[in-house]
Design a protein around this motif. Sequence first.
Motif, PDB file in Angstrom:
ATOM      1  N   LEU A 248       0.828  -1.212   0.000  1.00 21.20           N
ATOM      2  CA  LEU A 248       0.000   0.000   0.000  1.00 21.20           C
ATOM      3  C   LEU A 248       0.858   1.257   0.000  1.00 21.20           C
ATOM      4  O   LEU A 248       2.032   1.232   0.370  1.00 21.20           O
ATOM      5  N   SER A 249       0.180   2.367  -0.378  1.00 21.67           N
ATOM      6  CA  SER A 249       0.784   3.693  -0.299  1.00 21.67           C
ATOM      7  C   SER A 249      -0.111   4.584   0.537  1.00 21.67           C
ATOM      8  O   SER A 249      -1.318   4.335   0.635  1.00 21.67           O
ATOM      9  N   VAL A 250       0.476   5.624   1.089  1.00 20.48           N
ATOM     10  CA  VAL A 250      -0.341   6.642   1.759  1.00 20.48           C
ATOM     11  C   VAL A 250       0.264   8.014   1.461  1.00 20.48           C
ATOM     12  O   VAL A 250       1.483   8.185   1.459  1.00 20.48           O
ATOM     13  N   ALA A 251      -0.632   8.960   1.155  1.00 23.14           N
ATOM     14  CA  ALA A 251      -0.185  10.338   0.914  1.00 23.14           C
ATOM     15  C   ALA A 251      -1.071  11.270   1.720  1.00 23.14           C
ATOM     16  O   ALA A 251      -2.254  10.990   1.937  1.00 23.14           O
ATOM     17  N   THR A 252      -0.477  12.367   2.180  1.00 20.31           N
ATOM     18  CA  THR A 252      -1.219  13.345   2.986  1.00 20.31           C
ATOM     19  C   THR A 252      -1.028  14.734   2.403  1.00 20.31           C
ATOM     20  O   THR A 252       0.083  15.119   2.036  1.00 20.31           O
ATOM     21  N   SER A 253      -2.146  15.450   2.307  1.00 22.73           N
ATOM     22  CA  SER A 253      -2.114  16.840   1.845  1.00 22.73           C
ATOM     23  C   SER A 253      -2.554  17.677   3.042  1.00 22.73           C
ATOM     24  O   SER A 253      -3.559  17.370   3.672  1.00 22.73           O
ATOM     25  N   GLY A 254      -1.789  18.725   3.375  1.00 25.84           N
ATOM     26  CA  GLY A 254      -2.146  19.447   4.596  1.00 25.84           C
ATOM     27  C   GLY A 254      -1.890  20.936   4.507  1.00 25.84           C
ATOM     28  O   GLY A 254      -1.016  21.386   3.766  1.00 25.84           O
ATOM     29  N   ASP A 255      -2.645  21.699   5.292  1.00 32.20           N
ATOM     30  CA  ASP A 255      -2.500  23.162   5.259  1.00 32.20           C
ATOM     31  C   ASP A 255      -1.410  23.636   6.207  1.00 32.20           C
ATOM     32  O   ASP A 255      -1.180  24.825   6.368  1.00 32.20           O
ATOM     33  N   TYR A 256      -0.738  22.679   6.891  1.00 36.92           N
ATOM     34  CA  TYR A 256       0.311  23.042   7.846  1.00 36.92           C
ATOM     35  C   TYR A 256       1.687  22.910   7.203  1.00 36.92           C
ATOM     36  O   TYR A 256       2.689  23.250   7.794  1.00 36.92           O
ATOM     37  N   ARG A 257       1.716  22.399   5.960  1.00 34.06           N
ATOM     38  CA  ARG A 257       3.032  22.158   5.343  1.00 34.06           C
ATOM     39  C   ARG A 257       3.642  23.455   4.826  1.00 34.06           C
ATOM     40  O   ARG A 257       4.785  23.740   5.087  1.00 34.06           O
ATOM     41  N   ARG A 258       2.876  24.231   4.059  1.00 36.98           N
ATOM     42  CA  ARG A 258       3.363  25.539   3.569  1.00 36.98           C
ATOM     43  C   ARG A 258       2.193  26.495   3.620  1.00 36.98           C
ATOM     44  O   ARG A 258       1.176  26.271   2.974  1.00 36.98           O
ATOM     45  N   TYR A 259       2.334  27.580   4.388  1.00 42.68           N
ATOM     46  CA  TYR A 259       1.225  28.533   4.496  1.00 42.68           C
ATOM     47  C   TYR A 259       1.753  29.868   4.988  1.00 42.68           C
ATOM     48  O   TYR A 259       2.890  29.969   5.469  1.00 42.68           O
TER      49      TYR A 259
END
Length: 345
Positions: A248-259
């Motif tokens: 399996l793979s997992v990816a996360t998109s988040g507003d804490y990474r670059r803002y």
Amino acid sequence: MTARRVLLPADLQADAPPAGSSVHAFSGLTMGTSWSVKVAAPAGALPRHLASDLQQQLDTVVAQMSHWDPGSDLCRFNRAPAGTWCELPEAFYTVLSYALDAARLSGGAFDPTAGALVDAWGFGPDPSARFDSPAFKPPAPSELTDLIHAKRAGWSDIQLDGTRRRALQPGGAQLDFSAVAKGYAVDQLAGHLHGAGLHHFLVEVGGELRGAGMKPDQQPWWVELEQPDAAAHRETHAPAPLLALHGLSVATSGDYRRYFEHAGQRLAHTIDPRTGWPLRNGVASVSVIHAQCMAADALSTALGVLGAEDGLRFARLHQLAARFVCRDEAGFVEHTSPAFDAMLD
Ligand code: AMP
Ligand code: MG
């Protein structure tokens, strides 16, 4: 204390690494971030130049698909005059055709031509236009309207010609693969390892992950789902779930990474291409678990844009295992899709 939740894939195969295996770690830099690979194998089974072979795979992705490198094939496509059919190298063509499918599937929430909007909000490659440069001004509403409607071709205007592996630049379409290329790169590294006869590994590029087989102790590769740091410290919030990354793979998109903060608002690097604005829907992070990391990457970005309600509907429809962490007055609230819940042990 809430107990730690654990996610398992439906089919765990007990194919342990060969006797005498240990974990070998490799790492490096790519795409403005880092990569790492762990392989469980006997030392003698590792190809001599594995680290440089892996780096070479990543360098190829960058040479083709970086929008930060003016010499890349992608930048060449972005600069091409309206009406030009551009021949594309194989990997670029694969990612572009997948990205256009993801755009269609998500109704444009995932948009590989969001590049001009990303630049306008100061998240692009030009240092003088970056959000942290003193000269930066957020785009005016009229500029956003122009970028969305009037002056820019979008993803639906790009045509593909599979027989000659080329794509039509309709005029001004600015590709940005930042929401999908890391996932693709993870899949490439996984494919390279399998090709070298190595079937027990954990691959990571910039936080996107893919795992296969097991560790020498016959445990799967356990990873913690990424989420905003603060979410873990709230008493109201459960610790991040652990996932057995086995096939399996997992990816996360988040507003804490670059803002950045502007007028009391958090403006993060994921843009809703339908409004031209950085996300304002309360989504702090979305993780997607999928066999393919390219899909996990693109779809986690798409779900972030869609927001918890529409995103969960989308996840249900496409049987995606997804976890949203949203900000609310009380702190953080979690929403999970049925396919995600079905993986809970
Ligand atoms: P990710 O961290 O995978 O969600 O990717 C976010 C990056 O993708 C941003 O830094 C932008 O360069 C780009 N991007 C922003 N919004 C979108 C969007 N709606 N669709 C596709 N790419 C986007
Ligand atoms: Mg993504």
